[in-house]
Design a protein around this motif. Structure first.
Motif, mmCIF file in Angstrom:
data_model
loop_
_atom_site.group_PDB
_atom_site.id
_atom_site.type_symbol
_atom_site.label_atom_id
_atom_site.label_comp_id
_atom_site.label_asym_id
_atom_site.label_seq_id
_atom_site.Cartn_x
_atom_site.Cartn_y
_atom_site.Cartn_z
ATOM 1 N N ALA A 59 3.712 1.062 -0.045
ATOM 2 C CA ALA A 59 2.994 2.228 0.482
ATOM 3 C C ALA A 59 1.784 1.769 1.300
ATOM 4 N N PHE A 60 1.061 0.791 0.800
ATOM 5 C CA PHE A 60 -0.090 0.288 1.549
ATOM 6 C C PHE A 60 0.343 -0.347 2.863
ATOM 7 N N GLU A 61 1.424 -1.110 2.842
ATOM 8 C CA GLU A 61 1.892 -1.756 4.069
ATOM 9 C C GLU A 61 2.308 -0.721 5.113
ATOM 10 N N GLN A 62 2.900 0.391 4.664
ATOM 11 C CA GLN A 62 3.296 1.437 5.613
ATOM 12 C C GLN A 62 2.090 2.150 6.222
ATOM 13 N N LEU A 63 1.032 2.276 5.435
ATOM 14 C CA LEU A 63 -0.103 3.089 5.879
ATOM 15 C C LEU A 63 -1.230 2.282 6.514
ATOM 16 N N ARG A 97 -4.357 5.031 11.409
ATOM 17 C CA ARG A 97 -5.768 5.427 11.282
ATOM 18 C C ARG A 97 -5.836 6.919 11.021
ATOM 19 N N ALA A 98 -6.380 7.309 9.870
ATOM 20 C CA ALA A 98 -6.564 8.718 9.550
ATOM 21 C C ALA A 98 -8.050 9.010 9.393
ATOM 22 N N ARG A 114 -8.503 2.641 -1.387
ATOM 23 C CA ARG A 114 -8.422 1.420 -0.574
ATOM 24 C C ARG A 114 -8.283 1.770 0.902
ATOM 25 N N LEU A 115 -7.465 2.776 1.202
ATOM 26 C CA LEU A 115 -7.301 3.196 2.591
ATOM 27 C C LEU A 115 -8.563 3.871 3.120
ATOM 28 N N ALA A 116 -9.193 4.715 2.296
ATOM 29 C CA ALA A 116 -10.411 5.397 2.727
ATOM 30 C C ALA A 116 -11.510 4.385 3.045
#
Length: 398
Positions: free
Chosen positions: A98-102, A106-107, A123-125
């Motif tokens: 999931a992390f590799e896909q996202l 950029r959101a 982590r993404l935020a």
């Protein structure tokens, strides 16, 4: 010059096409934002060609993939819990993929559904320097508290994730007032309550036939919910009552329920094919009573205000529940049904047998009044306004 719209990344480790709460998020956010949605499986047909939504599908975990990671939960009880729990999470194929896909996307805002999306969402935020909303669909530490392995090993892990990550969320949501109060008491953050109510749409009314009263139960075929109780209830009800199930999930359990109904209540229980979440209300509107006997075997069951309760009232059905505190209080407040004194099928049947067709009709009118007050528009407006506020604040801070 055409200005691009902000992008919201919605993460939910659930079958997206059947997750009514997440689908409502998508329905109400899409008019305002571009979305990136990650979850299990393909999206509903109506969303597959939407230009404003980018779908990222990931396969759910297989049971054997997590066997070798159980040792980390055990080790977390006695040695550096933070290290063990982080390893347990990030060693799983599901979360790494999931992390590799996202990571390359950029959101402007991250919308994490439930505790399982929390470490990834944060982590993404942090990577994108964006705010994160956390939507907690249950009181996570007690989600499966009736199972000793959950209490001993998984519950401490969820507490760790909540204490470590949820405090950094820009905002939190949850599904019931009692859950919000408990999160505030135990963890110090107070979620906004967004009820699991569907879209309001008037449905065709009908007169209750005093000689044929039709009950419906829909939802997950989950063994822990002991759906046999409703079959035992209909067996003891007056002959005017008939029960229908519309179930998804455990096919083996559904077959077992078929066999049990044929044996103890022949001819009085029907099994219907399931429909998409947005088709449930019109599908069940021809019934008279929605029934859900949810024994409070864990905390979340005791205070639950589930999707199906709101589906029942939006379909204009009277409601029959056992003495589950959350649903019982709702039914009594809105006078839209009956609460049996216990989960004993004989007492539930006696409660139903005392009802007249006129009383059921009155309860169905009360259900319609409740639906007009609590629906997706009233609830999801809170979410849209929250996203607007957080994005404005983030933009002003840059």
């Amino acid at each position: 010059m055409v200005l691009s719209r902000p992008t919201i990344c919605i993460i939910s480790f659930s079958p997206i096409a059947r997750d009514a709460r997440v689908l409502r998020q998508i329905d109400y956010l899409t008019p305002h934002y571009d979305l990136v949605v990650l979850g299990y499986g393909a999206p509903p047909q109506r969303w597959q060609n939407a230009d404003s939504v980018r779908w990222l599908s990931i396969d759910p975990p297989r049971w054997y993939e997590m066997q070798h990671l159980k040792a980390l939960l055990i080790a977390g009880k006695v040695w550096q819990p933070s290290v063990c729990y982080e390893l347990w999470y990030w060693l799983q194929r599901l979360y790494r993929q999931a992390f590799e896909q996202l990571r390359q996307i950029r959101a402007d805002l991250v919308f994490a559904n439930d505790w399982s999306a929390l470490p990834l969402g944060w982590r993404l935020a942090a990577r994108w320097n964006t705010p994160m909303i956390l939507d907690l669909h249950e009181y996570a530490p007690l989600e499966w508290e009736e199972q000793w392995k959950w209490r001993l090993f998984a519950a401490p892990m969820t507490v760790y994730f909540l204490r470590h990550y949820a405090v950094h969320a820009a905002a939190t949501l949850t599904v019931a007032p009692e859950i919000a109060r408990r999160y505030h008491k135990e963890f110090g953050f107070l979620p906004t309550v967004v009820l699991n109510a569907p879209e309001y749409a008037p449905v065709e009314d009908h007169t209750v036939d005093p000689h044929t009263v039709r009950l419906i139960h829909h939802g997950g075929a989950i063994r822990a919910r002991a759906l046999e109780l409703m079959i035992d209830t209909i067996r003891l009800c007056d002959r005017r009552y008939h029960l229908s199930f519309m179930l998804v999930g455990d096919e083996g359990y559904i077959r077992r329920l078929h066999a049990y109904a044929d044996r103890v209540a022949p001819g009085r229980v029907t099994f219907l094919d399931p429909v998409a979440p947005d088709q449930i209300v019109p599908k069940i509107a021809s019934f008279d009573i929605g029934i859900f006997l949810l024994q409070p075997t864990n905390y979340n069951y005791s205070i639950a205000l589930p999707n199906k309760l709101f589906d029942f009232i939006h379909a204009g059905l009277a409601v029959c529940v056992g003495p589950s505190p959350g649903m019982a209080a709702f039914v009594r407040e809105w006078r839209c049904g009956v609460v049996a004194p216990s989960f004993d099928p004989a007492e539930v049947a006696a409660t139903l047998n005392r009802l007249s067709a006129e009383e059921i009709q009155t309860m169905r009118c009360a259900a319609r009044a409740a639906a007009a007050r609590m629906n997706a528009s009233t609830e999801m407006t809170k979410v849209v306004e929250l996203c607007n506020r957080l994005l404005r604040r983030a933009q002003a801070a840059r």
